[in-house]
Scaffold this motif. Structure first.
Motif, PDB file in Angstrom:
ATOM      1  N   PRO A 141      35.285 -30.231   1.749  1.00 59.58           N
ATOM      2  CA  PRO A 141      33.832 -30.030   1.839  1.00 59.58           C
ATOM      3  C   PRO A 141      33.463 -28.618   1.393  1.00 59.58           C
ATOM      4  O   PRO A 141      34.307 -27.725   1.337  1.00 59.58           O
TER       5      PRO A 141
ATOM      6  N   ASP B  84      27.318 -49.961   1.699  1.00 62.79           N
ATOM      7  CA  ASP B  84      26.110 -49.626   0.942  1.00 62.79           C
ATOM      8  C   ASP B  84      26.470 -49.181  -0.477  1.00 62.79           C
ATOM      9  O   ASP B  84      25.781 -49.546  -1.445  1.00 62.79           O
TER      10      ASP B  84
ATOM     11  N   SER C 180      27.678 -41.876  -4.735  1.00 63.41           N
ATOM     12  CA  SER C 180      28.481 -40.754  -4.243  1.00 63.41           C
ATOM     13  C   SER C 180      28.029 -40.319  -2.860  1.00 63.41           C
ATOM     14  O   SER C 180      28.851 -40.063  -1.971  1.00 63.41           O
ATOM     15  N   ALA C 181      26.720 -40.255  -2.651  1.00 60.38           N
ATOM     16  CA  ALA C 181      26.197 -39.852  -1.347  1.00 60.38           C
ATOM     17  C   ALA C 181      26.586 -40.860  -0.271  1.00 60.38           C
ATOM     18  O   ALA C 181      26.936 -40.480   0.859  1.00 60.38           O
ATOM     19  N   ALA C 182      26.526 -42.140  -0.619  1.00 62.03           N
ATOM     20  CA  ALA C 182      26.898 -43.175   0.350  1.00 62.03           C
ATOM     21  C   ALA C 182      28.375 -43.077   0.724  1.00 62.03           C
ATOM     22  O   ALA C 182      28.753 -43.195   1.894  1.00 62.03           O
TER      23      ALA C 182
ATOM     24  N   GLN D 110      30.334 -40.393   0.559  1.00 65.40           N
ATOM     25  CA  GLN D 110      30.611 -39.171   1.306  1.00 65.40           C
ATOM     26  C   GLN D 110      30.125 -39.247   2.743  1.00 65.40           C
ATOM     27  O   GLN D 110      30.650 -38.558   3.617  1.00 65.40           O
ATOM     28  N   SER D 111      29.130 -40.110   3.007  1.00 59.50           N
ATOM     29  CA  SER D 111      28.659 -40.274   4.380  1.00 59.50           C
ATOM     30  C   SER D 111      29.333 -41.450   5.081  1.00 59.50           C
ATOM     31  O   SER D 111      28.961 -41.806   6.204  1.00 59.50           O
ATOM     32  N   GLY D 112      30.320 -42.070   4.407  1.00 59.25           N
ATOM     33  CA  GLY D 112      31.075 -43.156   5.027  1.00 59.25           C
ATOM     34  C   GLY D 112      30.408 -44.514   4.955  1.00 59.25           C
ATOM     35  O   GLY D 112      30.889 -45.479   5.572  1.00 59.25           O
ATOM     36  N   ARG D 113      29.334 -44.652   4.201  1.00 57.54           N
ATOM     37  CA  ARG D 113      28.620 -45.931   4.093  1.00 57.54           C
ATOM     38  C   ARG D 113      29.187 -46.742   2.911  1.00 57.54           C
ATOM     39  O   ARG D 113      28.512 -46.991   1.915  1.00 57.54           O
ATOM     40  N   HIS D 114      30.430 -47.167   3.060  1.00 55.34           N
ATOM     41  CA  HIS D 114      31.115 -47.847   1.962  1.00 55.34           C
ATOM     42  C   HIS D 114      30.471 -49.181   1.583  1.00 55.34           C
ATOM     43  O   HIS D 114      30.369 -49.495   0.394  1.00 55.34           O
TER      44      HIS D 114
ATOM     45  N   ALA E 225      29.369 -33.681  -4.752  1.00 56.60           N
ATOM     46  CA  ALA E 225      27.909 -33.578  -4.781  1.00 56.60           C
ATOM     47  C   ALA E 225      27.449 -32.719  -5.952  1.00 56.60           C
ATOM     48  O   ALA E 225      28.131 -31.761  -6.353  1.00 56.60           O
TER      49      ALA E 225
END
Length: 403
Positions: free
Chosen positions: A67, A281, A271-273, A275-279, A117
């Motif tokens: 990060p 989505d 990429s945002a999804a 990195q936030s663990g929303r695989h 990001a």
């Protein structure tokens, strides 16, 4: 948040060396980590004249996954492989005849950074090219990824029997040793000023990142190419898992489906999804883009293949090797059915990725099912490394004994 700094200096040993890349590392290492990174604290990883491309890939992947801001200081020389004429960073064991196997494919760097990001990654490059690569660069800009800020220079081959000095990177390091950390663009301009007339023939790299203008210089901004799945370290006996760059015309076709009706870049949303663990989505977004590509260009289009490959990569990131392997097998079979040659880079890459993901499958029944399909494909697409088909067959025999 702490930053991460990767110091990489690489060049071949012996008469093939164009630049004394490692000579800059003591100067860079003398700079405080926080100044190198431009953050309050930073972790520094140093690689001096590495031998193996997979070892570099492992360190690069770890840095890319950290990060916070990432700053890469890369010094070395570029060479083309003879088979596919793709740029590689030459490593200690690289020779003109072995670039494909001993050099680090440049697109591995781009792929490892592609899920970071926007605005979080900066590369400072001081590269020298051999004569063949220098000519290639005049018509094919070095692609470092559309989300990354890139500053530096690529120098033409030095005079015969001379070993060049990485003057640009040494200028960067000297400026930073003062303790002041200018903004990347300012640091770049200050370093160019110190290089002076010595760099009059250099190809200047100055790409602030997505949407930024390109200052004057020999090199235009690298065009956007759709992101390709990340290379993975292969299991023992399996083929190397780096990906080759797709044909430029195909890349432009894939690019035409990059945005949905909202105008947002789907790659950034995915990429945002991730990195936030929303695989789930992330996969749903990619599936939607795949459907749009199929409707717009057809199921055998490069745009459709691109989004199928992204979904395979997303399955890997979600920890689902079965789905990832099955998707890669489907992509490889579809590319062959579309008339692509078994030794085409995109076909080889799909089979190599399927092979790697198959090696991660722990369920014996699923591994036997997928292995049979992989063995059939391997008989048609042997890939770069000898013994890939034998590896699959050997593993299948072991699976049969597990009941």
């Amino acid at each position: 948040m702490p930053g991460t700094v990767l110091l990489l200096a690489a060049s071949p040993a012996g008469k093939g060396c164009l630049v004394d890349a490692a000579s800059v590392l003591p100067v860079l290492a003398a700079v405080p980590p926080a100044v190198l990174s431009g953050t309050d604290t930073a972790n520094v990883v140093e690689l001096a004249d590495p031998l193996e491309p997979q070892a570099v890939l492992t360190r690069l992947r770890a840095a890319a996954g950290a990060p916070g801001p990432l700053t890469v200081f890369l010094t070395g020389q570029l060479q083309l492989d003879r088979r596919q004429r793709l740029p590689h960073l030459a490593l200690a064991r690289t020779t003109p005849a072995t670039v494909r196997y001993t050099g680090l494919p440049w697109h591995w760097i781009r792929e490892e950074l592609r899920l970071r990001a926007v605005g979080s990654t900066t590369l400072f490059l001081d590269l020298h090219a051999d004569a063949e690569t220098w000519e290639w660069l005049r018509g094919a800009p070095l692609d470092c990824g559309r989300n990354n800020a890139v500053y530096g220079r690529i120098a033409p081959p030095p005079s015969r029997r001379a070993v060049a000095v990485p003057t640009y990177m040494k200028a960067v390091a000297t400026i930073l040793r003062s303790g002041r950390r200018p903004a990347p663009a300012e640091l770049h301009q200050l370093a160019l000023g110190r290089v002076g007339v010595e760099g009059h023939a250099d190809l200047v790299l100055a790409v602030p990142g997505v949407g930024g203008p390109v200052p004057g210089g020999f090199a235009p901004r690298p065009p956007y190419r759709p992101e390709r799945p990340r290379p993975q370290t292969p299991p023992e006996g399996a083929p190397p898992d780096g990906l080759d760059i797709a044909d430029r015309q195909q890349s432009r076709q894939a690019d035409s489906s990059k945005a949905d009706n909202s105008g947002a870049d789907p790659h950034s949303l995915i990429s945002a999804a991730v990195q936030s663990g929303r695989h789930p989505d992330a996969d749903a977004l990619a599936a939607h883009q795949e459907q749009l590509a199929v409707r717009a260009h057809g199921p055998g289009s490069e745009a459709a293949f691109h989004w199928a490959e992204v979904r395979a990569d997303l399955a890997m990131l979600a920890g689902d090797p079965v789905r990832s392997c099955r998707t890669w097998l489907g992509v490889a079979a579809a590319r062959l059915a579309a008339g692509q040659a078994p030794d085409a880079s995109a076909v080889e890459a799909a089979v190599d990725r399927a092979h790697h993901q198959w090696g991660q499958v722990r369920d014996a029944a699923a591994a036997r099912e997928l292995g049979a399909s992989l063995a059939e494909l391997r008989s048609r697409v042997p890939g770069r490394k000898q013994g890939a088909l034998d590896h699959v067959q050997r593993q299948l025999r072991q699976l049969q004994t597990q009941g």
